[in-house]
Design a protein around this motif. Structure first.
Motif, PDB file in Angstrom:
ATOM      1  N   GLY A 114       3.633   4.457  -1.278  1.00 26.46           N
ATOM      2  CA  GLY A 114       4.403   4.334  -0.055  1.00 26.46           C
ATOM      3  C   GLY A 114       3.975   3.169   0.791  1.00 26.46           C
ATOM      4  N   ARG A 115       2.657   2.939   0.883  1.00 28.07           N
ATOM      5  CA  ARG A 115       2.154   1.800   1.676  1.00 28.07           C
ATOM      6  C   ARG A 115       2.631   0.483   1.071  1.00 28.07           C
ATOM      7  NH1 ARG A 115      -2.711   5.110   2.252  1.00 28.07           N
ATOM      8  NH2 ARG A 115      -2.994   5.596   4.481  1.00 28.07           N
ATOM      9  N   ALA A 116       2.619   0.398  -0.250  1.00 31.12           N
ATOM     10  CA  ALA A 116       3.033  -0.833  -0.914  1.00 31.12           C
ATOM     11  C   ALA A 116       4.504  -1.126  -0.652  1.00 31.12           C
ATOM     12  CB  ALA A 116       2.788  -0.728  -2.421  1.00 31.12           C
ATOM     13  N   CYS A 117       5.305  -0.071  -0.512  1.00 35.90           N
ATOM     14  CA  CYS A 117       6.744  -0.243  -0.317  1.00 35.90           C
ATOM     15  C   CYS A 117       7.141  -0.365   1.140  1.00 35.90           C
ATOM     16  CB  CYS A 117       7.497   0.945  -0.928  1.00 35.90           C
ATOM     17  SG  CYS A 117       7.728   0.793  -2.692  1.00 35.90           S
ATOM     18  N   SER A 118       6.247  -0.023   2.046  1.00 30.99           N
ATOM     19  CA  SER A 118       6.631   0.033   3.449  1.00 30.99           C
ATOM     20  C   SER A 118       6.366  -1.253   4.204  1.00 30.99           C
ATOM     21  CB  SER A 118       5.889   1.190   4.143  1.00 30.99           C
ATOM     22  OG  SER A 118       4.497   0.930   4.167  1.00 30.99           O
ATOM     23  N   GLN A 119       5.875  -2.287   3.523  1.00 32.30           N
ATOM     24  CA  GLN A 119       5.560  -3.520   4.226  1.00 32.30           C
ATOM     25  C   GLN A 119       6.807  -4.330   4.559  1.00 32.30           C
ATOM     26  OE1 GLN A 119       2.310  -4.429   5.448  1.00 32.30           O
ATOM     27  NE2 GLN A 119       2.683  -2.272   5.139  1.00 32.30           N
ATOM     28  N   PRO A 120       6.882  -4.863   5.764  1.00 30.44           N
ATOM     29  CA  PRO A 120       8.045  -5.672   6.154  1.00 30.44           C
ATOM     30  C   PRO A 120       8.253  -6.829   5.193  1.00 30.44           C
ATOM     31  CG  PRO A 120       6.642  -5.217   8.051  1.00 30.44           C
ATOM     32  CD  PRO A 120       5.885  -4.762   6.836  1.00 30.44           C
ATOM     33  N   GLY A 121       9.498  -7.026   4.790  1.00 33.18           N
ATOM     34  CA  GLY A 121       9.826  -8.143   3.920  1.00 33.18           C
ATOM     35  C   GLY A 121       9.814  -7.816   2.453  1.00 33.18           C
ATOM     36  N   THR A 122       9.187  -6.699   2.049  1.00 30.74           N
ATOM     37  CA  THR A 122       9.178  -6.382   0.623  1.00 30.74           C
ATOM     38  C   THR A 122      10.506  -5.776   0.189  1.00 30.74           C
ATOM     39  OG1 THR A 122       8.253  -4.184   0.983  1.00 30.74           O
ATOM     40  CG2 THR A 122       6.705  -5.969   0.645  1.00 30.74           C
ATOM     41  N   SER A 123      11.021  -4.840   0.969  1.00 27.44           N
ATOM     42  CA  SER A 123      12.291  -4.170   0.651  1.00 27.44           C
ATOM     43  C   SER A 123      12.329  -3.718  -0.805  1.00 27.44           C
ATOM     44  CB  SER A 123      13.485  -5.089   0.941  1.00 27.44           C
ATOM     45  OG  SER A 123      13.523  -5.436   2.301  1.00 27.44           O
ATOM     46  N   PHE A 124      11.188  -3.238  -1.282  1.00 33.21           N
ATOM     47  CA  PHE A 124      11.029  -2.737  -2.633  1.00 33.21           C
ATOM     48  C   PHE A 124      11.069  -3.870  -3.679  1.00 33.21           C
ATOM     49  CE2 PHE A 124      13.073   0.814  -0.334  1.00 33.21           C
ATOM     50  CZ  PHE A 124      11.976   1.628  -0.273  1.00 33.21           C
ATOM     51  N   VAL A 125      11.087  -5.137  -3.232  1.00 32.05           N
ATOM     52  CA  VAL A 125      11.045  -6.275  -4.148  1.00 32.05           C
ATOM     53  C   VAL A 125       9.644  -6.858  -4.093  1.00 32.05           C
ATOM     54  CG1 VAL A 125      11.956  -8.545  -4.694  1.00 32.05           C
ATOM     55  CG2 VAL A 125      13.475  -6.758  -3.810  1.00 32.05           C
ATOM     56  N   ALA A 145      -0.161  -2.179  -4.502  1.00 34.82           N
ATOM     57  CA  ALA A 145      -0.980  -1.561  -3.461  1.00 34.82           C
ATOM     58  C   ALA A 145      -2.404  -2.099  -3.496  1.00 34.82           C
ATOM     59  CB  ALA A 145      -0.979  -0.046  -3.631  1.00 34.82           C
ATOM     60  N   ALA A 146      -2.953  -2.225  -4.701  1.00 36.24           N
ATOM     61  CA  ALA A 146      -4.324  -2.714  -4.831  1.00 36.24           C
ATOM     62  C   ALA A 146      -4.448  -4.161  -4.348  1.00 36.24           C
ATOM     63  CB  ALA A 146      -4.774  -2.597  -6.284  1.00 36.24           C
TER      64      ALA A 146
END
Length: 362
Positions: A114-125, A145-146
């Protein structure tokens, strides 16, 4: 002999380390639909399905890998919804630390995703600069995430608001029939969500419905309060006692009378608590007669009725009322609640019948 005949069911009060079956639910904070998107082909809820997001796919992969880290645990069944995940876990043999430890480990892994996906600008990409730092050709969210943790530092990483704040809910199953019921409930989730979205008015909690000065919260078809005739369903203790001593004619006549009234258009009102009252309700459900159900607990957020009651609600055949707010710790109905609800059912019938009579005379 079938494998399920060897299953050992978790006993109430026993430490959760032994063999058994567990229903596990992991929910997204604030019920945000980040795990997938519900689609309903042809507007038919029976065809509803969830198209997974990147986070949804990663979460399912994480769930399936539980057996790698805990060989004694088998993922029997699961269903991913836009804002939560259902799973049935089968623990084959006694574990060193128990099912809660397994669930906590899964939860910690889910929070990383969830943290890896919740960052601004990633939008799951996955950003190219992160992809280049990983040797694997196909970068997983765990890898992201790592790398993210290494880039921004551990303290900053753990300050990121997690998508999954709460540990998964775990419910042990004590009978084989519970497994069948749970799997059916899980599989019906997409269809029921689609039905709720198609008919939101029938599943939205309606606040402060005033009936004869008492306020109720309700779910279902509130227009049932505008019908012509109402009658309570209340099997008296005296009838049950007579039936226990061999004289069941009055009890049978009373239940038959309730059904006949419903067939004539009378709206039956009851908490349907006793087994005999539940028999009447089952006939009403089967024959699709409208009725009002009083319940001893209020409605939590995202409430939906179960099984046949859900279908009756979707068809507009039932209104569920509660005079009390939801209590998450309530497990059993008290005798005082039973008496109060039966009295309310009779009061509702008197009030609505009186109201109809007054309107007719006017």
């Amino acid at each position: 002999m079938a494998e399920q005949e060897h299953w050992q069911w978790q006993k109430t009060g026993e430490a959760w380390k032994g063999a058994g079956l567990y229903h596990v639910i992991l929910t997204v904070t604030d019920r945000q639909p980040v795990l997938g998107r519900l689609i309903t082909p042809d507007g038919n809820p029976a065809k509803a399905m969830v198209v997974r997001s990147a986070l949804g796919n990663a979460l399912v992969d994480c769930l399936k890998r539980i057996s790698i880290h805990h060989p004694e645990v088998q993922v029997l069944h699961f269903c991913l919804m836009p804002d939560h995940l259902h799973a049935v876990l089968y623990v084959r043999r006694t574990m060193p630390k128990g099912i809660r430890t397994v669930a906590r480990g899964f939860w910690q892994a889910a929070k990383k995703l969830g943290r890896a996906c919740s960052q601004p600008g990633t939008s799951f990409v996955i950003p190219n600069n992160i992809r280049e730092e990983v040797k694997e050709e196909s970068l997983r969210l765990e890898d992201m995430a790592a790398v993210l943790c290494g880039q921004i530092g551990e303290k900053a990483y753990y300050r990121i608001e997690p998508v999954f704040r709460e540990m998964p809910f775990i419910r042990p199953m004590s009978r084989y029939s519970q497994l069948q019921t749970t799997i059916r409930y899980i599989d019906m989730n997409p269809q029921r969500l689609a039905t709720k979205r198609l008919k939101p008015g029938l599943f939205r909690v309606q606040k402060d419905l005033d009936i004869d000065g008492r306020r109720y919260n309700g779910v279902g078809n509130a227009t049932l309060l505008m019908e012509k005739t109402y009658a309570p369903v209340h099997v008296r203790h005296m009838l049950v006692e007579k039936a226990r001593h061999g004289d069941d004619q009055e009890l049978r006549d009373y239940k038959n009378t309730c059904v006949l009234q419903a067939r004539q258009g009378v709206v039956m009102v009851s908490p349907f608590i006793s087994p005999d009252e539940k028999q009447v309700m089952q006939v009403l459900l089967k024959e699709q007669h409208p009725f009002v159900l009083l319940t001893d607990n209020g409605f939590r957020d995202y409430y939906k009725p179960n099984d046949a009651l859900f279908d009756a609600c979707a068809a507009g055949h039932v209104l569920i009322l509660s005079p009390w707010s939801h209590d998450g710790g309530k497990r059993h109905i008290s005798r005082a609640d039973c008496i109060a609800l039966n009295e309310m059912a009779e009061d509702i019938c008197k009030c609505l019948n009186r109201t109809e009579s007054t309107q007719t005379s006017c």
